[in-house]
Design an enzyme around this catalytic site. Structure first.
Site, PDB file in Angstrom:
ATOM      1  N   TYR A  24       6.653  -9.911   6.552  1.00 65.38           N
ATOM      2  CA  TYR A  24       6.566  -8.474   6.809  1.00 65.38           C
ATOM      3  C   TYR A  24       7.091  -8.179   8.208  1.00 65.38           C
ATOM      4  CZ  TYR A  24       3.575  -7.401   2.769  1.00 65.38           C
ATOM      5  OH  TYR A  24       3.088  -7.211   1.501  1.00 65.38           O
TER       6      TYR A  24
ATOM      7  N   ASP B  70       0.822  -1.207   0.000  1.00 65.08           N
ATOM      8  CA  ASP B  70       0.000   0.000   0.000  1.00 65.08           C
ATOM      9  C   ASP B  70       0.856   1.257   0.000  1.00 65.08           C
ATOM     10  OD1 ASP B  70      -2.367  -1.441   0.017  1.00 65.08           O
ATOM     11  OD2 ASP B  70      -2.514  -1.450   2.207  1.00 65.08           O
TER      12      ASP B  70
END
Length: 249
Positions: free
Chosen positions: A109, A51
């Site tokens: 992540y 994002d």
């Protein structure tokens, strides 16, 4: 013939990885560089879709060309051509059907939280001045490993066919004044990591009991989970592929 690119980027200036109609993306910048240097229209497919504002210390993408390329020369030229916040580390030949997104076995992540004001990490970590209970947050991590359906952490109105993710690792580590959340799974839903971290922060602050995480996950309701933490603390750090993609005949 197909090539993989290994790269990293600082996501601060970009509206995410994927091409956008009215905003600049990492994909757009790399495609422009490759098309210019190879003198043909190049489209790339990334391993994921980070994002806006999210960073990547390791990202992969693939592209196709009709003729072989000198990868060492191309790496040198493209790094000179690209802006300072995108770096190409490797370009290598793979099997023609190897796919940067669909062949990925896992993605990892990291989310960074700073406990102190630091002018050098302001754009790269989320600052929380309150004390967080690391033991409770790690206890909550063990609950994540017990489930597969994570609709409660997914952004609403997405077009995914399933909310199932196989989380292989989830833990918090403390390094000095910085907390890092590390999570590995076969796939991630949109906004999933940031929503998980926000929920964990609520647990760490004592606003939510650890056991409530069971009810949140079972609810499949995004409104039951915690807030989404800011993008600047999130990093895509590792992507694993099977060795079979590298065996070029």
């Amino acid at each position: 013939m197909r090539y993989f690119i290994e790269l990293s980027y600082n996501g601060k200036a970009y509206h995410g990885w994927q091409n956008q109609p009215n905003a600049i993306s990492v994909q757009q910048v790399i495609e422009h560089a490759l098309s210019t240097l190879l003198r043909t229209s190049i489209r790339i497919m990334g391993a994921g879709r980070t994002d806006a504002g999210v960073h990547a210390s390791q990202m992969y993408a693939h592209f196709d060309v009709d003729e072989p390329v000198d990868v060492e020369i191309l790496i040198f030229k493209i790094n000179w051509f690209l802006p300072h916040d995108i770096a190409i580390h490797r370009i290598f030949r793979v099997k023609d059907k190897a796919h940067a997104r669909f062949n990925a076995l896992s993605r990892t992540y990291n989310y960074r939280i700073s406990n102190t004001k630091n002018v050098f990490t302001h754009d790269f970590a989320y600052k929380i001045h309150l004390s967080l209970d690391l033991d409770k947050m790690n206890e909550a991590c063990t609950i994540l490993l017990q489930y597969k359906d994570f609709q409660c952490f997914s952004k609403s109105n997405t077009d995914v066919k399933t909310y199932y993710c196989d989380i292989k690792e989830a833990r918090w580590v403390l390094n000095g004044t910085e907390l890092t959340f590390i999570i590995t799974a076969d796939r991630f839903l949109r906004n999933m990591v940031r929503a998980i971290v926000g929920t964990m922060v609520n647990i760490g602050l004592g606003k939510m009991e650890v056991a409530q995480l069971h009810d949140i996950i079972k609810s499949k309701n995004r409104g039951e989970a915690g807030f989404s933490v800011p993008a600047q603390g999130l990093y895509l750090t590792n992507i694993q592929y099977p060795n079979t993609i590298y065996n070029v005949e």
